[in-house]
Design an enzyme around this catalytic site. Structure first.
Site, short mmCIF file in Angstrom:
data_model
loop_
_atom_site.label_atom_id
_atom_site.label_comp_id
_atom_site.label_asym_id
_atom_site.label_seq_id
_atom_site.Cartn_x
_atom_site.Cartn_y
_atom_site.Cartn_z
N LYS A 76 0.64 -1.02 0.15
CA LYS A 76 0.05 -0.02 -0.14
C LYS A 76 0.74 1.36 -0.06
O LYS A 76 1.78 1.28 0.84
CB LYS A 76 -0.85 -0.04 1.13
CG LYS A 76 -1.81 1.15 1.38
CD LYS A 76 -2.71 1.01 2.55
CE LYS A 76 -3.81 2.25 2.66
NZ LYS A 76 -4.60 1.88 3.85
N SER A 151 -9.90 2.36 2.89
CA SER A 151 -8.84 3.03 2.20
C SER A 151 -8.04 1.96 1.35
O SER A 151 -7.44 2.59 0.35
CB SER A 151 -7.96 3.90 2.95
OG SER A 151 -7.24 3.20 3.98
N SER A 175 -10.30 -0.11 7.17
CA SER A 175 -9.63 0.05 5.92
C SER A 175 -9.02 -1.38 5.34
O SER A 175 -8.44 -1.38 4.39
CB SER A 175 -8.46 1.10 6.00
OG SER A 175 -9.01 2.31 5.55
N1 GLN Z 1 -13.20 4.75 6.71
C1 GLN Z 1 -12.66 5.21 7.86
C2 GLN Z 1 -12.09 6.52 7.62
O1 GLN Z 1 -12.31 7.07 6.59
C3 GLN Z 1 -11.53 4.30 8.19
C4 GLN Z 1 -10.19 4.35 7.34
C5 GLN Z 1 -8.94 3.51 7.71
O2 GLN Z 1 -9.41 2.58 8.30
N2 GLN Z 1 -7.98 3.96 7.46
O3 GLN Z 1 -11.61 7.07 8.50
#
Ligand code: GLN
Length: 484
Positions: A76, A151, A175
């Site tokens: 990532k 994400s 995410s």
């Molecule tokens: N969707 C959540 C956010 O936007 C979690 C994102 C994540 O786990 N990095 O904060």
């Protein structure tokens, strides 16, 4: 070769059925042929990959190479990679080339794994759909008009489309698990502190945790064996022996007590998702597990608490991007103030700016106790719920997210609808617990994820249950059309 699991690739490499160079060439060719459809990979490191593969072949020839030696993977783009752009999905870091590797990346280098490139992601890992990336959205290989989740949507889509057999990802509120669910793959968020955060660009430091994504639980176990380590460069890294996560995969799950939280099967859950998850639970019951009705009474407080704590920490972490030290700087600043303002206005996207505003507000004098202080108290309640539950059960299971992959743009202008995507995943981050998502069915021809939550450092128990489920089902073997 792209349909083989990591376990099968390791066997092929060690038996010399194919070389790491051949394998790497094969995946690089797939990325160059297919990635344009998905936009999952944003940097390809072909030359470096082939050099690493040649070195891995030498190590393999010598015998006794680590399991991951010669296996190609993607990282990532939140993990710093020495000499390779690390953008975090943001214009702010579009020109950032770190001079070092994140510990996670170094652990894979140590074991001889081959980095194919870096995956697309929501900007600074803020999002559940990959629509906030500076590099454009990732498309879900199961339905090109739908999001892959976020994400870590780039890593998840790349694995589903067989562009790589495994990838690294991070999870602050869901995410790893939510995109794994939406793309029909397996993904594990380990216990907070199990995997080093050093060199991983920070979003919300008390919640961020890196973990593996692959098609099977067994492959996640193999990846976690390389990823997990104590790291004195990360002050929250836990100095605890890393077990061999593959050793207990085949244990029978007879007698395993699985807690089913009532709160995870209520309003807002898609009936098709509910049905698939219940069928999966029945499968485990058929293998001798015992399903126990439990309650996590503070569940409804997890999204509001998270959306105070995560933006608060993000606002502090992202203050380092000011146009001075690294990353984007606006053109022709009039003075220092103008440079700060325009650099941050032009370099950050809308969602990132929204989070910085919320976080700064919550932390401001006079509001700190009312918001941040209160959210921390709620966090204690959520942790207490899990502590109580784990007195009587071994694992907790339910849906990973409320519904299958949604269409692009359908939640884009409603941040709250987007935030509810993580309604079942966020509590584990607030408590620091490990959680996993594995494929357990389809709704409207799109994958559904089963979430498995464990007690602290019980990754092996989660992986064992997931592997046993995958031994008797083939949801994890399904492939989106055109990817076989
Ligand atoms: N969707 C959540 C956010 O936007 C979690 C994102 C994540 O786990 N990095 O904060």
């Amino acid at each position: 070769m792209h349909n083989k699991t990591i376990a099968e690739l390791i066997e092929g490499l060690q038996k010399k059925t194919f070389s790491s160079v051949e394998l790497t060439e094969h995946f690089l060719a797939r990325i160059s042929q297919l990635n344009a459809q998905f936009n999952a990979v944003i940097t390809v490191t072909a030359e470096q990959a082939l050099a690493a593969a040649a070195k891995a072949d030498e190590r393999l020839a010598g015998g006794n190479a680590p399991a991951m030696c010669g296996v190609p993977i993607l990282h990532k783009d939140i993990f710093c990679t020495d000499g390779v752009r690390t953008s975090c999905g943001s214009k702010m870091l579009d020109n950032f080339v770190p001079p070092y590797n994140a510990t996670v990346v170094d652990n894979f280098v140590r074991d001889g794994a081959v980095m194919l490139g870096k995956t697309n992601m929501d900007e600074f890992a803020m999002g559940s759909s990959n629509e906030t990336s500076f590099y454009g959205p990732v498309k879900n290989p199961w339905a090109l008009d739908c999001v892959p989740g976020g994400s870590s949507g780039g890593s998840a889509a790349a694995i589903a489309a067989r562009l790589a057999p495994g990838a690294t990802a991070t999870d602050t509120g869901g995410s790893i698990r939510q995109p794994a669910a939406l793309c029909g793959i397996s993904g594990l968020k380990p216990t907070y502190g199990r995997v080093s955060r050093w060199g991983m660009i920070a979003f919300a430091s008390s919640l961020d945790q890196a973990g593996p994504m692959a098609r099977t639980a067994e492959d996640c176990a193999i990846l976690l064996n390389s990823m997990a380590s104590f790291d004195d460069k990360d002050s929250t890294s836990v100095d605890k022996l890393v077990p061999n996560y593959c050793a207990s995969l085949n244990n029978p799950i007879k007698g395993l007590r699985i807690g089913i939280p009532r709160e995870y099967f209520s309003e807002g859950l898609h009936p098709g998702t509910e049905q698939a998850v219940k069928k999966a639970l029945a499968n485990l019951e058929g293998q001798g597990a015992e399903l126990v009705d439990i309650s996590l009474p503070s569940s409804h407080l997890s999204v509001p608490a998270y959306y105070v704590i995560a933006p608060a920490e993000a606002s502090a972490n992202l203050s380092r991007f000011d146009g001075v030290k690294y990353g984007y700087r606006c053109d022709d600043p009039k003075d220092l103030q103008d440079m700060y303002c325009r650099t941050r206005q032009e370099g950050f996207g809308e969602e990132v700016q929204r989070r910085i505003l919320i976080g700064t507000y919550c932390l401001s004098a006079g509001y700190y106790e009312a918001y941040y202080g209160k959210a921390q108290q709620v966090r204690q309640l959520i942790q207490q719920d899990f502590d109580d539950a784990f007195k009587s059960v071994d694992l907790i299971m339910g849906p990973t997210c409320p519904s299958p992959a949604f269409k692009f743009g359908s939640k884009g202008d409603d941040p709250v609808a987007m935030y509810l995507e993580d309604i079942y995943t966020i509590a584990t981050n607030l408590a620091g617990l490990p959680g996993m998502s594995i494929p357990c069915g389809f709704v409207e021809e799109k994958p559904v994820g089963l979430q498995i939550i464990g007690n602290y450092f019980d990754e092996a128990k989660i992986l064992n249950a997931a592997h046993q489920f995958q031994q008797s089902t083939d949801w994890h073997k399904q492939a989106p059309e055109g990817s076989l």
